[in-house]
Motif scaffolding. Structure first.
Motif, PDB file in Angstrom:
ATOM      1  N   LEU A   1       1.845   6.788  -6.766  1.00 51.88           N
ATOM      2  CA  LEU A   1       0.778   7.723  -7.138  1.00 51.88           C
ATOM      3  C   LEU A   1       1.173   9.161  -6.820  1.00 51.88           C
ATOM      4  CD1 LEU A   1      -2.412   5.746  -6.074  1.00 51.88           C
ATOM      5  CD2 LEU A   1      -1.746   6.388  -8.398  1.00 51.88           C
ATOM      6  N   THR A   2       1.829   9.357  -5.692  1.00 59.47           N
ATOM      7  CA  THR A   2       2.234  10.693  -5.266  1.00 59.47           C
ATOM      8  C   THR A   2       3.345  11.257  -6.147  1.00 59.47           C
ATOM      9  OG1 THR A   2       1.629  10.197  -2.993  1.00 59.47           O
ATOM     10  CG2 THR A   2       3.120  12.041  -3.322  1.00 59.47           C
ATOM     11  N   HIS A   3       4.351  10.451  -6.436  1.00 58.38           N
ATOM     12  CA  HIS A   3       5.534  10.957  -7.134  1.00 58.38           C
ATOM     13  C   HIS A   3       5.541  10.731  -8.640  1.00 58.38           C
ATOM     14  CE1 HIS A   3       7.392  12.071  -3.383  1.00 58.38           C
ATOM     15  NE2 HIS A   3       7.050  10.900  -2.903  1.00 58.38           N
ATOM     16  N   ARG A   4       4.827   9.720  -9.105  1.00 58.50           N
ATOM     17  CA  ARG A   4       4.807   9.416 -10.540  1.00 58.50           C
ATOM     18  C   ARG A   4       3.439   9.645 -11.175  1.00 58.50           C
ATOM     19  NH1 ARG A   4       9.729   8.827 -13.033  1.00 58.50           N
ATOM     20  NH2 ARG A   4      11.143   7.825 -11.586  1.00 58.50           N
ATOM     21  N   GLY A   5       2.422   9.775 -10.332  1.00 57.45           N
ATOM     22  CA  GLY A   5       1.074   9.985 -10.859  1.00 57.45           C
ATOM     23  C   GLY A   5       0.445   8.743 -11.452  1.00 57.45           C
TER      24      GLY A   5
ATOM     25  N   THR B   1       0.187   4.041 -10.872  1.00 56.81           N
ATOM     26  CA  THR B   1       0.493   2.869 -10.062  1.00 56.81           C
ATOM     27  C   THR B   1       1.816   2.257 -10.515  1.00 56.81           C
ATOM     28  OG1 THR B   1      -0.607   1.319 -11.542  1.00 56.81           O
ATOM     29  CG2 THR B   1      -1.980   2.363  -9.820  1.00 56.81           C
TER      30      THR B   1
ATOM     31  N   GLN C   1       2.424   1.694  -3.430  1.00 58.17           N
ATOM     32  CA  GLN C   1       1.431   2.195  -4.377  1.00 58.17           C
ATOM     33  C   GLN C   1       1.170   3.687  -4.142  1.00 58.17           C
ATOM     34  OE1 GLN C   1      -1.143  -0.602  -5.581  1.00 58.17           O
ATOM     35  NE2 GLN C   1      -2.342   0.710  -6.884  1.00 58.17           N
ATOM     36  N   TYR C   2       1.026   4.077  -2.909  1.00 59.39           N
ATOM     37  CA  TYR C   2       0.795   5.486  -2.577  1.00 59.39           C
ATOM     38  C   TYR C   2       1.978   6.352  -3.026  1.00 59.39           C
ATOM     39  CZ  TYR C   2       0.000   9.771  -0.007  1.00 59.39           C
ATOM     40  OH  TYR C   2      -0.164  11.098   0.325  1.00 59.39           O
ATOM     41  N   GLY C   3       3.186   5.868  -2.786  1.00 59.11           N
ATOM     42  CA  GLY C   3       4.372   6.609  -3.196  1.00 59.11           C
ATOM     43  C   GLY C   3       4.438   6.806  -4.699  1.00 59.11           C
TER      44      GLY C   3
ATOM     45  N   ARG D   1       0.836  -1.215   0.000  1.00 60.20           N
ATOM     46  CA  ARG D   1       0.000   0.000   0.000  1.00 60.20           C
ATOM     47  C   ARG D   1       0.868   1.263   0.000  1.00 60.20           C
ATOM     48  NH1 ARG D   1      -4.455   2.383  -1.346  1.00 60.20           N
ATOM     49  NH2 ARG D   1      -5.525   3.564   0.248  1.00 60.20           N
TER      50      ARG D   1
END
Length: 81
Positions: free
Chosen positions: A13-17, A19, A9-11, A6
């Motif tokens: 989404l946050t840094h690469r936009g 999954t 995945q969050y990282g 999790r």
């Protein structure tokens, strides 16, 4: 990476936009395009090299990302019409 799935995945989404799987797919598509633009022998060989197993899905994903078919990229690189 020392983090939970999790958190990973969050990282992403946050840094690469996107999954992690979307990122991996984008990298593989970019490398396939590089090979096709270099005029590699066949689209099927490029697909196999980058582990795309379904030609229809590969073509659809490729076209969505680059606005043309894999065959068009290859033909242009080889000076074909």
């Amino acid at each position: 990476a020392g983090v939970s799935a999790r958190a990973l995945q969050y990282g992403f989404l946050t840094h690469r936009g996107m999954t992690p799987m979307a990122y991996l797919r984008a990298v593989r598509l970019d490398r396939a395009r590089d090979d096709l633009a270099a005029g590699q022998p066949t689209v099927a060989e490029v697909m196999a090299r980058w582990h795309f197993h379904n030609a229809a899905r590969f073509s659809a994903q490729y076209r969505a990302r680059f606005g043309e078919t894999p065959g068009t990229t290859r033909a242009r690189a080889r000076g074909e019409r």
